[in-house]
Design a protein around this motif. Structure first.
Motif, PDB file in Angstrom:
ATOM      1  N   GLY A  97       0.831  -1.105   0.056  1.00 29.45           N
ATOM      2  CA  GLY A  97       0.125  -0.168  -0.082  1.00 29.45           C
ATOM      3  C   GLY A  97       0.877   1.224  -0.093  1.00 29.45           C
ATOM      4  O   GLY A  97       2.044   1.182  -0.146  1.00 29.45           O
ATOM      5  N   ALA A  98       0.071   2.462   0.310  1.00 31.35           N
ATOM      6  CA  ALA A  98       1.061   3.638   0.369  1.00 31.35           C
ATOM      7  C   ALA A  98       2.007   3.676   1.352  1.00 31.35           C
ATOM      8  O   ALA A  98       1.832   3.210   2.544  1.00 31.35           O
ATOM      9  CB  ALA A  98       0.114   4.881   0.417  1.00 31.35           C
ATOM     10  N   VAL A  99       3.068   4.169   0.935  1.00 27.96           N
ATOM     11  CA  VAL A  99       4.210   4.436   1.853  1.00 27.96           C
ATOM     12  C   VAL A  99       4.835   5.524   1.817  1.00 27.96           C
ATOM     13  O   VAL A  99       5.178   6.392   0.770  1.00 27.96           O
ATOM     14  CB  VAL A  99       5.419   3.113   1.918  1.00 27.96           C
ATOM     15  CG1 VAL A  99       5.956   3.176   0.559  1.00 27.96           C
ATOM     16  CG2 VAL A  99       6.693   3.274   2.644  1.00 27.96           C
ATOM     17  N   GLY A 134      -3.205   4.603  -4.027  1.00 27.84           N
ATOM     18  CA  GLY A 134      -3.306   4.280  -5.300  1.00 27.84           C
ATOM     19  C   GLY A 134      -2.606   4.943  -6.605  1.00 27.84           C
ATOM     20  O   GLY A 134      -3.074   4.966  -7.720  1.00 27.84           O
ATOM     21  N   ARG A 135      -1.381   5.542  -6.359  1.00 28.89           N
ATOM     22  CA  ARG A 135      -0.457   6.083  -7.346  1.00 28.89           C
ATOM     23  C   ARG A 135       1.167   5.441  -6.941  1.00 28.89           C
ATOM     24  O   ARG A 135       1.181   4.994  -5.701  1.00 28.89           O
ATOM     25  CB  ARG A 135      -0.599   7.303  -6.883  1.00 28.89           C
ATOM     26  CG  ARG A 135      -1.806   8.060  -7.151  1.00 28.89           C
ATOM     27  CD  ARG A 135      -2.039   9.559  -6.645  1.00 28.89           C
ATOM     28  NE  ARG A 135      -2.993  10.204  -7.118  1.00 28.89           N
ATOM     29  CZ  ARG A 135      -3.723  11.269  -6.733  1.00 28.89           C
ATOM     30  NH1 ARG A 135      -2.936  11.954  -5.812  1.00 28.89           N
ATOM     31  NH2 ARG A 135      -4.793  11.753  -7.092  1.00 28.89           N
ATOM     32  N   THR A 136       1.591   5.426  -8.072  1.00 29.07           N
ATOM     33  CA  THR A 136       3.219   4.787  -7.970  1.00 29.07           C
ATOM     34  C   THR A 136       3.912   6.026  -8.757  1.00 29.07           C
ATOM     35  O   THR A 136       3.449   6.654  -9.637  1.00 29.07           O
ATOM     36  CB  THR A 136       3.143   3.590  -8.664  1.00 29.07           C
ATOM     37  OG1 THR A 136       2.467   3.533  -9.878  1.00 29.07           O
ATOM     38  CG2 THR A 136       2.528   2.651  -7.810  1.00 29.07           C
ATOM     39  N   GLU A 137       5.248   5.786  -8.593  1.00 26.97           N
ATOM     40  CA  GLU A 137       6.368   6.779  -9.150  1.00 26.97           C
ATOM     41  C   GLU A 137       6.866   5.971 -10.396  1.00 26.97           C
ATOM     42  O   GLU A 137       7.275   4.759 -10.087  1.00 26.97           O
ATOM     43  CB  GLU A 137       7.415   6.999  -7.976  1.00 26.97           C
ATOM     44  CG  GLU A 137       8.444   7.940  -8.964  1.00 26.97           C
ATOM     45  CD  GLU A 137       9.319   8.384  -7.912  1.00 26.97           C
ATOM     46  OE1 GLU A 137      10.432   8.883  -8.401  1.00 26.97           O
ATOM     47  OE2 GLU A 137       9.084   8.572  -6.673  1.00 26.97           O
ATOM     48  N   TRP A 138       6.923   6.477 -11.565  1.00 27.64           N
ATOM     49  CA  TRP A 138       7.485   6.010 -12.556  1.00 27.64           C
ATOM     50  C   TRP A 138       8.771   6.967 -13.073  1.00 27.64           C
ATOM     51  O   TRP A 138       8.565   8.128 -13.020  1.00 27.64           O
ATOM     52  CB  TRP A 138       6.522   5.875 -13.593  1.00 27.64           C
ATOM     53  CG  TRP A 138       5.666   4.699 -13.501  1.00 27.64           C
ATOM     54  CD1 TRP A 138       4.465   4.898 -12.715  1.00 27.64           C
ATOM     55  CD2 TRP A 138       5.701   3.090 -13.710  1.00 27.64           C
ATOM     56  NE1 TRP A 138       3.785   3.548 -12.451  1.00 27.64           N
ATOM     57  CE2 TRP A 138       4.520   2.559 -13.056  1.00 27.64           C
ATOM     58  CE3 TRP A 138       6.852   2.447 -14.484  1.00 27.64           C
ATOM     59  CZ2 TRP A 138       4.334   1.337 -13.253  1.00 27.64           C
ATOM     60  CZ3 TRP A 138       6.483   1.020 -14.778  1.00 27.64           C
ATOM     61  CH2 TRP A 138       5.296   0.430 -14.308  1.00 27.64           C
ATOM     62  N   PRO A 257       7.616   0.117 -11.319  1.00 25.52           N
ATOM     63  CA  PRO A 257       7.050   1.236 -10.422  1.00 25.52           C
ATOM     64  C   PRO A 257       8.067   1.222  -9.321  1.00 25.52           C
ATOM     65  O   PRO A 257       8.534   0.427  -9.027  1.00 25.52           O
ATOM     66  CB  PRO A 257       5.685   0.918  -9.830  1.00 25.52           C
ATOM     67  CG  PRO A 257       5.751  -0.828 -10.012  1.00 25.52           C
ATOM     68  CD  PRO A 257       6.491  -1.009 -11.119  1.00 25.52           C
ATOM     69  N   TRP A 258       8.335   2.592  -8.738  1.00 28.15           N
ATOM     70  CA  TRP A 258       9.073   2.731  -7.557  1.00 28.15           C
ATOM     71  C   TRP A 258       8.172   3.379  -6.421  1.00 28.15           C
ATOM     72  O   TRP A 258       7.283   3.966  -6.737  1.00 28.15           O
ATOM     73  CB  TRP A 258      10.276   3.901  -8.057  1.00 28.15           C
ATOM     74  CG  TRP A 258      11.024   3.631  -9.114  1.00 28.15           C
ATOM     75  CD1 TRP A 258      10.898   4.152 -10.352  1.00 28.15           C
ATOM     76  CD2 TRP A 258      12.180   2.551  -9.317  1.00 28.15           C
ATOM     77  NE1 TRP A 258      12.053   3.556 -11.140  1.00 28.15           N
ATOM     78  CE2 TRP A 258      12.774   2.885 -10.556  1.00 28.15           C
ATOM     79  CE3 TRP A 258      12.753   2.009  -7.996  1.00 28.15           C
ATOM     80  CZ2 TRP A 258      13.696   1.975 -10.691  1.00 28.15           C
ATOM     81  CZ3 TRP A 258      13.890   1.203  -8.495  1.00 28.15           C
ATOM     82  CH2 TRP A 258      14.407   1.343  -9.564  1.00 28.15           C
ATOM     83  N   PRO A 259       8.731   2.962  -5.204  1.00 27.13           N
ATOM     84  CA  PRO A 259       8.257   3.999  -4.043  1.00 27.13           C
ATOM     85  C   PRO A 259       8.310   5.383  -4.214  1.00 27.13           C
ATOM     86  O   PRO A 259       9.190   5.792  -5.144  1.00 27.13           O
ATOM     87  CB  PRO A 259       8.956   3.543  -3.022  1.00 27.13           C
ATOM     88  CG  PRO A 259       9.786   2.186  -3.389  1.00 27.13           C
ATOM     89  CD  PRO A 259       9.889   2.263  -4.669  1.00 27.13           C
ATOM     90  N   PRO A 260       7.538   6.147  -3.802  1.00 35.12           N
ATOM     91  CA  PRO A 260       7.336   7.626  -4.406  1.00 35.12           C
ATOM     92  C   PRO A 260       8.464   8.367  -3.769  1.00 35.12           C
ATOM     93  O   PRO A 260       8.263   9.644  -2.978  1.00 35.12           O
ATOM     94  CB  PRO A 260       6.041   7.994  -3.705  1.00 35.12           C
ATOM     95  CG  PRO A 260       5.578   6.954  -2.726  1.00 35.12           C
ATOM     96  CD  PRO A 260       6.373   5.864  -2.813  1.00 35.12           C
ATOM     97  N   TYR A 261       9.812   8.047  -3.846  1.00 36.07           N
ATOM     98  CA  TYR A 261      10.828   8.842  -3.127  1.00 36.07           C
ATOM     99  C   TYR A 261      10.704  10.450  -3.406  1.00 36.07           C
ATOM    100  O   TYR A 261      11.079  11.209  -3.150  1.00 36.07           O
ATOM    101  CB  TYR A 261      12.079   8.272  -3.763  1.00 36.07           C
ATOM    102  CG  TYR A 261      12.441   6.834  -3.406  1.00 36.07           C
ATOM    103  CD1 TYR A 261      12.661   6.583  -2.000  1.00 36.07           C
ATOM    104  CD2 TYR A 261      12.368   5.771  -4.174  1.00 36.07           C
ATOM    105  CE1 TYR A 261      13.126   5.381  -1.642  1.00 36.07           C
ATOM    106  CE2 TYR A 261      12.755   4.560  -3.642  1.00 36.07           C
ATOM    107  CZ  TYR A 261      13.027   4.336  -2.534  1.00 36.07           C
ATOM    108  OH  TYR A 261      13.106   3.066  -2.080  1.00 36.07           O
ATOM    109  N   SER A 262      10.109  10.587  -4.939  1.00 34.92           N
ATOM    110  CA  SER A 262      10.372  11.902  -5.343  1.00 34.92           C
ATOM    111  C   SER A 262       9.238  12.906  -5.052  1.00 34.92           C
ATOM    112  O   SER A 262       9.164  13.952  -5.147  1.00 34.92           O
ATOM    113  CB  SER A 262      10.453  12.059  -7.013  1.00 34.92           C
ATOM    114  OG  SER A 262      11.715  11.259  -7.396  1.00 34.92           O
ATOM    115  N   PHE A 263       8.407  12.054  -4.364  1.00 36.28           N
ATOM    116  CA  PHE A 263       6.808  12.991  -3.985  1.00 36.28           C
ATOM    117  C   PHE A 263       6.469  13.034  -2.822  1.00 36.28           C
ATOM    118  O   PHE A 263       5.334  13.019  -2.505  1.00 36.28           O
ATOM    119  CB  PHE A 263       5.775  12.351  -4.915  1.00 36.28           C
ATOM    120  CG  PHE A 263       6.148  12.271  -6.528  1.00 36.28           C
ATOM    121  CD1 PHE A 263       6.077  13.454  -7.283  1.00 36.28           C
ATOM    122  CD2 PHE A 263       6.733  11.459  -6.951  1.00 36.28           C
ATOM    123  CE1 PHE A 263       6.565  13.577  -8.496  1.00 36.28           C
ATOM    124  CE2 PHE A 263       6.902  11.386  -8.464  1.00 36.28           C
ATOM    125  CZ  PHE A 263       7.019  12.727  -9.143  1.00 36.28           C
TER     126      PHE A 263
END
Length: 281
Positions: A97-99, A134-138, A257-263
């Motif tokens: 899930g979201a992290v 519900g979102r992922t980093e690309w 997909p990546w964990p949202p490091y940039s966001f």
């Protein structure tokens, strides 16, 4: 508001053991941490506070106190290994899930301090988790394609003045072609990023990586990160393919997909030693 530190089978932490923070989640499915390995092979544990869960691994202060950690961070071999271990835990959390990922090398003095920070920043962290659900980093990287740019002039330009003048004209033509190529690839990178940013929920354009870091044979001109709704992923990937066909002078590479490091905003780092991962995931 309840504040507890769940340290698994270890009843209490040693007073000289800090807590390396990997990330924060809302919930932790059973057995998620069972097979994960933390820093230096340490057990990965959960710290719960105010309805949130921080995932940490033990970080002896003799090794991860301010001075020892500063020395470690100057060791690129150690830094690469630490980044890989940290990412392994964060990536596993993101699959549940979201992290909110912690910055690399976020070390708190103990798990009680981690729990306190969760309580203090509960509203901020909850809002971040809501935004990331519900979102992922690309990632999309763009590399110069050899031969797709204006070629350097090989033929001697017309004109008199002897061999010296001819060399100067030829050199000027080569420099002009190179400058034109750089302008074209820069404009292309900006165009591609703008198109992807309009499709994504959020975007970041990181500095291009050096070839020694990227491992690519040609220069990187785009290093973009995009937060994409899971439901919109097919459309996003199709857009990347379409842009690649439209702009053959730049090779596009989609990663994720990546964990949202940039966001995420600054991860919980109060009274912690922190540094950003130089690889810029």
């Amino acid at each position: 508001m309840s504040t507890t530190a769940d340290v698994g089978p270890v009843a209490t932490a040693r007073p000289d053991t800090g807590a390396w923070l990997h990330g924060v989640v809302r919930e932790l499915p059973p057995d998620t941490l069972a097979e994960l390995v933390g820093m230096d092979g340490a057990e990965v544990r959960a710290v719960r506070s105010g309805g949130l869960v921080a995932v940490v691994s033990a970080a002896p202060l003799t090794e991860y106190g301010e001075e020892p950690l500063r020395r470690k961070l100057s060791d690129l071999t150690w830094l690469e290994s630490a980044a890989r271990t940290h990412h392994g835990v964060v990536a596993a959390l993101s699959r549940t899930g979201a992290v909110v990922p912690a910055r690399l090398a976020t070390v708190h003095r103990d798990t009680d301090r981690v729990a306190a920070v969760l309580a203090e920043r509960r509203a901020e962290l909850t809002a971040a988790l809501d935004r990331l659900t519900g979102r992922t980093e690309w990632g999309v990287k763009g590399y110069v394609v050899p031969g797709a740019l204006p070629a350097e002039a090989d033929d001697e330009p017309a004109g008199g003045g002897g061999a010296g003048a001819a060399y100067l004209r030829r050199r000027r033509a080569q420099l002009t072609a190179k400058e034109q190529g750089q302008r074209i690839t820069a404009e292309t990178a900006a165009t591609v990023h703008e198109a992807l940013a309009q499709y994504a929920v959020a975007d970041r354009r990181h500095a291009p990586q050096d070839r020694r870091l990227s491992g690519a044979a040609t220069a990187m001109v785009l290093n973009g990160a995009y937060l994409v709704d899971v439901a919109a992923l097919d459309g996003f990937t199709e857009l990347v393919r379409a842009l690649a066909g439209r702009h053959p002078q730049v090779r596009l590479e989609l990663t994720g997909p990546w964990p949202p490091y940039s966001f995420v905003a600054e991860a919980p780092a109060q009274e912690a030693h922190t540094v950003r991962d130089p690889a810029s995931w």
